[in-house]
Design an enzyme around this catalytic site. Sequence first.
Site, PDB file in Angstrom:
ATOM      1  N   ASP A  12       0.836  -1.192   0.000  1.00 27.90           N
ATOM      2  CA  ASP A  12       0.000   0.000   0.000  1.00 27.90           C
ATOM      3  C   ASP A  12       0.883   1.259   0.000  1.00 27.90           C
ATOM      4  O   ASP A  12       1.896   1.321   0.697  1.00 27.90           O
ATOM      5  CB  ASP A  12      -0.896  -0.016   1.242  1.00 27.90           C
ATOM      6  N   GLU A  23      14.918 -15.162  -0.473  1.00 23.19           N
ATOM      7  CA  GLU A  23      15.380 -16.199   0.452  1.00 23.19           C
ATOM      8  C   GLU A  23      14.407 -17.365   0.539  1.00 23.19           C
ATOM      9  O   GLU A  23      14.779 -18.464   0.965  1.00 23.19           O
ATOM     10  CB  GLU A  23      15.564 -15.610   1.851  1.00 23.19           C
TER      11      GLU A  23
END
Length: 524
Positions: free
Chosen positions: A206, A251
């Site tokens: 956002d 990751e």
Amino acid sequence: MTRIPWWRHAVVYEVYVRSFADSDGDGEGDLQGIRSRLGHLRDLGVDALWLTPFYTSPLADGGYDVADYRDVDPRFGTLRDFDALVADVHAHGLRLIVDIVPNHSSDRHPWFREALAAPPGSPERSRYIFRPGRPGERPGEESPPNDWPSAFGGPAWTQVDDGEWYLHLYAREQPDFNWRNPEVQREFEDILRFWLDRGVDGFRIDVAAGLFKDASFRDLGGEDRRVLNGPIYSRPEVHDVYRRWRRILDEYDGDRMAIGEVWTDGPEDLALYLRPDELHQVFQFDLQLASWSAAAFRDVATAAMKAVAPTGAAPTWVLSSHDSIRHVTRYERPENVPGIGHARAKAALLMLLALPGSAYLYQGEELGLPEVTDLPDDARQDPIWERTNGELVGRDGCRVPLPWSGDSEPYGFCADGARPWLPMPRDWASMTVEAQSSDPSSMLAFYREALALRRRLLDDLPEDVEWLDSPDTAVFFRRGPLICALNCGDNPVRLPPGEPLLSSSPLYGDLLPGNASALIAHQQ
């Protein structure tokens, strides 16, 4: 052959959590309600769902005022419910994207409460943006630190008891974080990991361009508040944040992704967010803002594809969202011809799905839901309504709960006798999922057919678009074996040669009616 990540050509369905499905009879949607309706999304043919905020929140701005980023608001469920939802989403072959709100928190967030209790200049206040005021026009008066406006009306500053002012680009209950504080940066990196560890497949960010503000807090003067590299949005420092976030996402296995809500001045600015070590996608809103016009649609599509081309990313397409007037209603204007909004919405969908990139759908558009324009004043909850003293009605009209079944409110959204948090129109009986599922001519049936066709064709479609000659009122383009023809005029136009695969309105031989579109198998 290079493996294509799932999100690059995904169809993503936005779930406005409070309005999707209510499982416990309190009139508000919740996570268990979403679990109970996942079959609808699977059968619709989408690839992923994006959840609007479900975190602990006083709901001053529909959940975009977060009081606890690591928990579920009790009205929506529990963390156990969330974990069960993740498992069910994946069991249905879908992915899950969740909203993250890094620009501001709720004023009920523990950090902000600590800031209010601490003195000016304290470490607690440095997590947010507090500034002294400046002299007002009259002796003894004080004005806000600068002239920045709130997006919801009025100034972007509120004064606290000790005289300092805090910044809120949105509602006063949404104080902006100070992203120049390393503690804020570490906190959000930890929040990302918290939800990634719970299995989410991505994040919708956002106000992604708004985290950093000009350090001098200079006035806008006559400058547009969204000007790139202006005082408020798209400060260059924001890109280091997304580089770190990208490393975190990388990751984890499973092509975890992030899409930013980003407004920019042009293609070059947008491309900065899509560099290979930053965000995977950004929303491109111009199609949502475009008028019903062949020239406008072609210009928007061309610009959107040009914007992302240098980055190697794919464009994103969206017609409606929880922040905009539903496009069925938008396309009715100014003609006000009965049914024209639905016809145009079906036509626009085929263009959306034929373009390269990913498509973001908003809940209810598959039912042809219109904007609810006659909500009673006392039912409205959008802070825009309150902050503008009713001058702007706000976004409640596109957030009315979904109708699932039955012939009267609450249309299966919640238990009979329960009252939905926003009132539902009396004439929605024919628009429920139940009613449309048994009607082969319904909007829902059309969405299912269009999405199924797209999925069948997708592997054979190149990412480049060839624009074809077309009448002035129409847009024709080709992607390898597929041609899309969209007629925005009122009179029929002749289709390009080929075998029609799907049309939004019945064809007249080789003529495409006005306000209609068709997908055609190209004759090699």
